[in-house]
Design an enzyme around this catalytic site. Structure first.
Site, PDB file in Angstrom:
ATOM      1  N   ARG A 161     104.625  33.230  47.724  1.00 27.84           N
ATOM      2  CA  ARG A 161     103.243  32.908  47.265  1.00 27.84           C
ATOM      3  C   ARG A 161     102.614  33.230  48.403  1.00 27.84           C
ATOM      4  O   ARG A 161     101.398  33.723  48.412  1.00 27.84           O
ATOM      5  CB  ARG A 161     103.131  31.498  46.693  1.00 27.84           C
ATOM      6  CG  ARG A 161     101.658  30.875  46.546  1.00 27.84           C
ATOM      7  CD  ARG A 161     101.696  29.787  45.581  1.00 27.84           C
ATOM      8  NE  ARG A 161     102.602  28.888  45.700  1.00 27.84           N
ATOM      9  CZ  ARG A 161     102.726  28.032  46.454  1.00 27.84           C
ATOM     10  NH1 ARG A 161     102.034  27.796  47.314  1.00 27.84           N
ATOM     11  NH2 ARG A 161     103.892  27.128  46.269  1.00 27.84           N
ATOM     12  N   TYR A 166      79.928  42.468  34.881  1.00 27.92           N
ATOM     13  CA  TYR A 166      81.006  42.495  33.809  1.00 27.92           C
ATOM     14  C   TYR A 166      80.749  41.348  33.294  1.00 27.92           C
ATOM     15  O   TYR A 166      80.740  40.140  33.796  1.00 27.92           O
ATOM     16  CB  TYR A 166      82.506  42.768  34.485  1.00 27.92           C
ATOM     17  CG  TYR A 166      83.469  42.448  33.678  1.00 27.92           C
ATOM     18  CD1 TYR A 166      83.814  42.868  32.422  1.00 27.92           C
ATOM     19  CD2 TYR A 166      84.502  41.414  34.100  1.00 27.92           C
ATOM     20  CE1 TYR A 166      84.966  42.546  31.767  1.00 27.92           C
ATOM     21  CE2 TYR A 166      85.428  41.150  33.536  1.00 27.92           C
ATOM     22  CZ  TYR A 166      85.805  41.756  32.398  1.00 27.92           C
ATOM     23  OH  TYR A 166      86.900  41.387  31.460  1.00 27.92           O
ATOM     24  N   ASP A 184      81.547  44.448  43.954  1.00 27.91           N
ATOM     25  CA  ASP A 184      82.459  44.870  43.316  1.00 27.91           C
ATOM     26  C   ASP A 184      82.711  46.181  43.285  1.00 27.91           C
ATOM     27  O   ASP A 184      81.463  47.019  42.633  1.00 27.91           O
ATOM     28  CB  ASP A 184      82.371  44.141  41.792  1.00 27.91           C
ATOM     29  CG  ASP A 184      83.329  44.519  40.860  1.00 27.91           C
ATOM     30  OD1 ASP A 184      84.116  45.388  41.008  1.00 27.91           O
ATOM     31  OD2 ASP A 184      83.289  43.573  39.895  1.00 27.91           O
ATOM     32  N   LYS A 193      91.997  48.804  37.253  1.00 28.63           N
ATOM     33  CA  LYS A 193      91.292  50.093  36.996  1.00 28.63           C
ATOM     34  C   LYS A 193      91.668  51.539  37.598  1.00 28.63           C
ATOM     35  O   LYS A 193      92.714  51.796  37.644  1.00 28.63           O
ATOM     36  CB  LYS A 193      89.741  49.891  36.874  1.00 28.63           C
ATOM     37  CG  LYS A 193      89.431  48.574  36.336  1.00 28.63           C
ATOM     38  CD  LYS A 193      89.609  48.277  34.961  1.00 28.63           C
ATOM     39  CE  LYS A 193      89.211  46.873  34.655  1.00 28.63           C
ATOM     40  NZ  LYS A 193      89.826  46.384  33.313  1.00 28.63           N
TER      41      LYS A 193
END
Ligand SMILES: Cc1ncc(COP(=O)(O)O)c(C=O)c1O
Length: 398
Positions: A65, A117, A189, A214
């Site tokens: 982690r 978005y 972004d 993406k």
């Protein structure tokens, strides 16, 4: 034995291969042969825990982690591609945005582009707002509106450019100048352009965010997200969020993104060529209105796109006049898939109001201009003539 500092070049990223050009960086940054075995691909270190060499001593990793060798390599590659000083990989684009705002405090003010978005708005409106963080949506395509919205408690301006799905641009350099004059940071972004076509940090941005799901991954298989910082403080902060909140990317998905990145420049060239061909075709179609593609001279922000991007990409949207027309169009498509998401090798078409922006109510969608007739296309890397032929036959069914 490998010492972590031989693999983890996050802190030294600006020095990584500075002599090389972008396509070379995409193949090699963070992707040097495995020091243990010489494997030319980054190994997938599927180990949750690592043997310690003593109390408080390790070979660089103790628990996945907090850090994992495969993730380190991806983070190094991402930082190099964006020109930042540290990269941080998260479980999805949304997990990355969550990490970006996770260390804001109650009473802080966050400015966000007004047509982003839908998932970003859902996160901010339904979760982050309840932490006492003041969220204000501003039309960041108008720098003067941003200047007017900054308050003494403004900590961050989060910009999406071009926006999903309306392809509205924000002038990154102009916003950064305004923000920095008031001591406010800007995050961008960069999902729609990918680092191959837009470099927000070079334009002044403090943090870059990606949905690696993406273009970076590019093959519609793994989800992922990333933050790329520019200051030691970002590295400390984002590492803390990774370790404390745990929304990190798995080693296998890190490997998928590393593999995708190697062909990013090549894929983006084809995406770009196909995007332009499809936009040129749609511009001639009488049933198509409100065609949003910044590569067209008719796009109101074409000049800005030409200035701040290295291409126009392969995302576009247009209006077919109503939901029924969209339904007929989507059903008639043979090659384009009616599916959400974007940036993969295959071409996709989607109805924004019921997919990416389903989280907004009718009034919210109307306010940002997402109509029931809006279709978004993500143009893949197939042959452009086949793509145009498919759209042509589907439009006849509308
Ligand atoms: C511009 C943009 N940012 C962020 C996200 C969220 O990414 P993810 O789906 O990987 O969580 C998306 C998803 O479509 C997006 O289009």
């Amino acid at each position: 034995m490998i010492e972590r500092d031989k693999l983890d070049a996050g802190a030294e990223t600006p020095q990584i291969m500075p002599q090389f050009k972008y396509s070379t960086l995409a193949v090699h940054a963070g992707q040097q042969p495995d020091p243990l075995t010489g494997a030319v691909n980054v190994p997938v270190y599927l180990s949750s825990t690592f043997e310690l060499t003593g109390i408080g001593e390790s070979k660089g990793w103790d628990y996945s982690r907090a850090g994992n060798p495969t993730r380190d390599r991806l983070e190094e590659a991402l930082a190099a591609l964006e020109g930042g000083t540290s990269g941080h990989a998260f479980a999805s684009g949304m997990a990355a945005i969550y990490a970006l705002v996770a260390t804001l405090h109650s009473g802080d003010h966050l400015i966000c582009s007004h047509n982003v978005y839908g998932g970003t708005a859902r996160l901010f409106n339904l979760i982050v707002r309840h932490y006492g963080i003041e969220i204000e949506y501003v039309d960041t395509s108008k720098p003067e509106k941003v200047a007017g919205a900054i308050k003494p408690n403004t900590k961050l301006i989060h910009v999406e450019t071009p926006t999903n799905p309306l392809m509205v641009l924000t002038d990154i350099a102009a916003i950064c100048e305004i923000a920095h004059a008031k001591g406010v940071e800007v995050s961008v972004d960069n999902t729609f352009m990918s680092p191959a076509l837009q470099s927000p940090i070079a334009l002044g941005a403090d943090v870059v965010m990606h949905s690696t799901t993406k273009f970076l991954n590019g093959h519609s298989d793994g989800l992922g997200g990333a933050l790329i910082g520019t200051k030691p403080e970002h590295k400390d902060r984002f590492l803390l969020v990774q370790k404390a909140a745990g929304g990190i990317l798995s080693p296998f998905e890190c490997f998928l993104v590393l593999r995708g990145i190697k062909t990013l420049p090549l894929r983006m060239k084809q995406h770009e060529e196909n995007g332009r061909a499809v936009a040129d075709f749609l511009a001639t179609q009488p049933k198509v209105t409100r065609l949003n593609y910044p590569g067209l001279k008719s796009h109101p922000q074409h000049a800005l796109a030409a200035k701040q991007q290295r291409g126009f990409g392969s995302m576009l949207s247009f209006d077919l006049g109503g939901r029924d027309s969209v339904e007929r169009f989507l059903r008639a498509l043979k090659l384009f898939l009616n599916a959400e998401s974007l940036g993969g090798v295959e071409s996709l078409a989607s109805h924004s109001a019921t997919t990416t922006h389903a989280a907004l109510n009718d009034a919210e969608r109307a306010a940002v201009g997402i109509t029931d007739g809006l279709v978004r296309l993500s143009i893949g890397i197939e042959d452009k003539e086949d793509l145009v032929a498919d759209l042509d036959q589907a439009l006849k069914a509308v």
